[in-house]
Motif scaffolding. Structure first.
Motif, PDB file in Angstrom:
ATOM      1  N   UNK A 258       0.871  -1.194   0.000  1.00 28.06           N
ATOM      2  CA  UNK A 258       0.000   0.000   0.000  1.00 28.06           C
ATOM      3  C   UNK A 258       0.898   1.231   0.000  1.00 28.06           C
ATOM      4  N   UNK A 259       0.572   2.190  -0.852  1.00 29.85           N
ATOM      5  CA  UNK A 259       1.357   3.422  -0.947  1.00 29.85           C
ATOM      6  C   UNK A 259       0.386   4.603  -1.045  1.00 29.85           C
ATOM      7  N   UNK A 273      -2.119   8.714 -11.636  1.00 31.45           N
ATOM      8  CA  UNK A 273      -1.122   7.678 -11.918  1.00 31.45           C
ATOM      9  C   UNK A 273       0.233   8.303 -12.210  1.00 31.45           C
ATOM     10  N   UNK A 274       0.256   9.375 -12.977  1.00 29.68           N
ATOM     11  CA  UNK A 274       1.515  10.054 -13.280  1.00 29.68           C
ATOM     12  C   UNK A 274       2.154  10.590 -12.000  1.00 29.68           C
ATOM     13  N   UNK A 275       1.355  11.206 -11.129  1.00 27.14           N
ATOM     14  CA  UNK A 275       1.883  11.741  -9.877  1.00 27.14           C
ATOM     15  C   UNK A 275       2.386  10.617  -8.973  1.00 27.14           C
ATOM     16  N   UNK A 276       1.705   9.477  -9.045  1.00 25.01           N
ATOM     17  CA  UNK A 276       2.135   8.329  -8.241  1.00 25.01           C
ATOM     18  C   UNK A 276       3.540   7.887  -8.643  1.00 25.01           C
ATOM     19  N   UNK A 280       6.826   7.684  -6.380  1.00 31.36           N
ATOM     20  CA  UNK A 280       7.328   6.370  -5.997  1.00 31.36           C
ATOM     21  C   UNK A 280       8.763   6.115  -6.453  1.00 31.36           C
ATOM     22  N   UNK A 281       9.096   6.495  -7.680  1.00 28.65           N
ATOM     23  CA  UNK A 281      10.385   6.091  -8.253  1.00 28.65           C
ATOM     24  C   UNK A 281      11.574   6.532  -7.395  1.00 28.65           C
ATOM     25  N   UNK A 282      11.599   7.755  -6.858  1.00 31.33           N
ATOM     26  CA  UNK A 282      12.727   8.080  -5.967  1.00 31.33           C
ATOM     27  C   UNK A 282      12.807   7.173  -4.746  1.00 31.33           C
TER      28      UNK A 282
END
Length: 598
Positions: A258-259, A273-276, A280-282
């Motif tokens: 869960x994030x 989704x783009x903001x997620x 998340x990637x960093x």
């Protein structure tokens, strides 16, 4: 069609209410709008008394298929790559009891188990694909109009209606708000913000699927990679302006994550989704030193991340100004909502349900034998709502504290406060001195003014859960079980716990006393007696013809889920201040119960 209790909403709160009503022999019907279980996981935390409720219902052995135990909460600066600036250990709690304090669950799995139990119950029925459209209420009951799975107009007549249909459900929003002014208001603190909430399934890479992944050369295997990028336990992070809550949930083998992160500036035109991915990637990119000595950022393979759900969600803290009106009551998110800092939402709804179930059972059984007044019903439900508000406020204080650590960016004053808190933890923990929230939780409802307990006799205090060995008449074997189960081995709603009974006090004496008072026999009677003996178990100390339970010694608990800090003595210690010391004390208690439940 008629039933005693109609429950609108087939989530955990509604299903558990139906199952606890069934335990008391009260018939109920659960109407659920959806046909099937919503597979997208919602609440991921189940904590405290809510777990005890599962064990009471007999689900304890299936908890491992629902989720895994949470042992620590970590608070990080910026993201989970950084060492926590604070860790709260959950292995021990104030109750020092046998059960886990928290699990990280998959709500669809929980609902599946609950639906299975409802399907096998003779008292509780679930009807899916049913949309409630209207309600008529009078002094004797409620008529609910709904459309069934075939689109036909149907009606159910019930003595009670309970809304367990969420914060925007029809029972509160369309029935109680217009007619009784019932609405959700700010709780003990104000909070209102939009978060992006994502559920992920992680498919750990292997050397076969990702042969060029750099970590294989460093000796990592698939499991080690998973643990590195998606660490165990629960995590709160505070990137500037975007506090984050994240962690594994459900059974460990499912690899669910869960994030959630705050987006205070959220607008409908934004791409969740783009903001997620940007957020998340960093967090899943780590500096790794390669064999040649260079350090390079390595990102977990994006194609191994499956998004199950990613959408904005409005979080707030609200509690209803009234929990019931007439013959309609509210539980779960219909009654209260929390921000995502404490994981209290599902647990609070489960506690609402169990506490309401026995009160509706009391009222129903008395109404079956004689007419009751609205004042009697309102008094009993008012005590329920007062107790639940105390519990909700305690949960909100925990949520607020976590939110403070999660939301506020690092300052010298904040850093100093955390340092003092950590120092206090290190000093006080060895002496078993607990935090204020733990102390409040252990007190149960004892601080509640107007609760359904005898405060003068020490009522309202919470008992921890211990393992007992129970001798059952006619059996040559001793059963190892939890104390809650031993306490409820009676056909009545309440139990009378007799401790260390002797020849000077037998059940005949107690039966004589019960005959003096007009307490409804389905609530408390001579059949309510449960025997405990705190001495060492032996055959000579059995109570002839009666079940009797003894604390189970540790050497008999191999293979049982005994927690760190488990203390079998706490059960007795908590009873010392909440018991009738003599027959005259018992009579005083029965006199008061006669007034309430006669």
């Amino acid at each position: 069609m008629a039933t005693e209790v109609l429950i609108v909403g087939g989530g955990p709160s509604g299903l558990i209410l139906g199952l606890f009503l069934a335990d008391h022999g009260i018939k109920s019907i659960v109407l659920e709008k959806a046909q099937d279980i919503v597979t997208d996981p919602r609440g991921v935390v189940l904590t405290g008394d809510a777990l005890r409720s599962l064990w009471k219902l007999g689900i304890g052995k299936r908890v491992a298929s629902i989720g895994h135990e949470l042992r620590a909460i970590h608070f990080h600066q910026t993201n989970i790559q950084n060492r926590p600036f604070l860790t709260l250990n959950l292995d021990e709690d104030m109750m020092q009891h046998a059960l886990p304090s928290t699990i990280l669950q998959s709500q669809p799995r929980l609902e599946y188990v609950l639906r299975e139990m409802v399907m096998s119950s003779e008292y509780c029925t679930l009807q899916s694909s049913c949309e409630v459209v209207d309600r008529d209420e009078d002094a004797d009951g409620v008529s609910v109009h709904y459309k069934n799975a075939d689109g036909n107009d149907c009606q159910i007549r019930a003595s009670w209606l309970v809304g367990a249909d969420g914060k925007t459900g029809i029972v509160r929003k369309h029935f109680l708000e217009p007619t009784a002014g019932v609405k959700q208001e700010a709780g003990i603190f104000e909070y209102d913000s939009t978060w992006i909430a994502a559920n992920l399934r992680i498919n750990p890479p292997t050397e076969a699927t990702h042969p060029n992944f750099a970590l294989w050369d460093l000796g990592y295997d698939s499991n080690a990679v998973y643990d590195l990028f998606w660490p165990q336990e629960w995590h709160f992070c505070r990137p500037p302006g975007k506090p984050t809550a994240c962690g594994r949930f459900g059974p460990q083998a499912d690899h669910l994550w869960r994030h959630e992160f705050a987006v205070p500036e959220w607008e409908e035109s934004m791409d969740a989704v783009k903001m997620f991915w940007e957020q998340l990637i960093p967090m899943i990119t780590r500096p790794i030193t390669l064999p040649e000595g260079t350090t390079t950022p390595i990102t977990f393979p994006i194609d191994c991340i499956e998004i199950l759900r990613c959408r904005p969600f409005r979080f707030s803290h609200r509690v209803v100004n009234m929990w019931f009106a007439g013959r309609t009551a509210l539980i779960g998110d219909a009654a209260h909502v929390f921000p995502p800092f404490g994981g209290q939402g599902v647990a609070a709804g489960v506690q609402d349900a169990e506490a309401l179930a026995w009160r509706l059972a009391v009222i129903t059984k008395i109404e079956h034998s004689r007419q009751t007044s609205s004042s009697f019903r309102d008094s009993l439900l008012l005590s329920w709502s007062l107790e639940r508000r105390v519990s909700i406020d305690n949960s909100a204080r925990l949520t607020l504290q976590n939110g403070e650590w999660c939301n506020k960016e690092a300052t010298w004053l904040g850093t100093f406060r955390i340092a003092i808190f950590k120092l206090a933890l290190n000093i006080l923990t060895p002496f078993k001195v607990k935090l204020p929230h733990d102390v409040a939780d252990a007190r149960g409802y004892s601080s509640c003014q107007g609760g359904t307990f005898l405060s003068a006799a020490g009522g309202g205090t919470k008992l921890g859960q211990i393992f007992v060995q129970t001798y059952l008449p006619g059996s040559e074997h001793v059963t190892i079980e939890l104390s809650d189960k031993a306490l409820r081995r009676v056909p009545t709603i309440m139990s009378l716990l007799v401790i260390n009974s002797s020849s000077q006090l037998d059940d005949a004496d107690l039966r004589k006393i019960f005959r003096k008072y007009q307490i409804h026999s389905d609530i408390l009677s001579a059949e309510s007696i449960v025997h405990f003996n705190f001495g060492e178990f032996n055959t000579q100390r059995r109570t002839d013809g009666k079940a009797v339970s003894f604390p189970a010694p540790m050497h008999l608990l191999n293979g049982y889920p005994v927690r760190v800090g488990y203390d079998v003595q706490q059960f007795r210690q908590r009873l010392d201040d909440a018991q009738a010391k003599s027959l005259s004390d018992l009579e005083d208690c029965l006199k008061k119960l006669e007034v309430n439940f006669g």
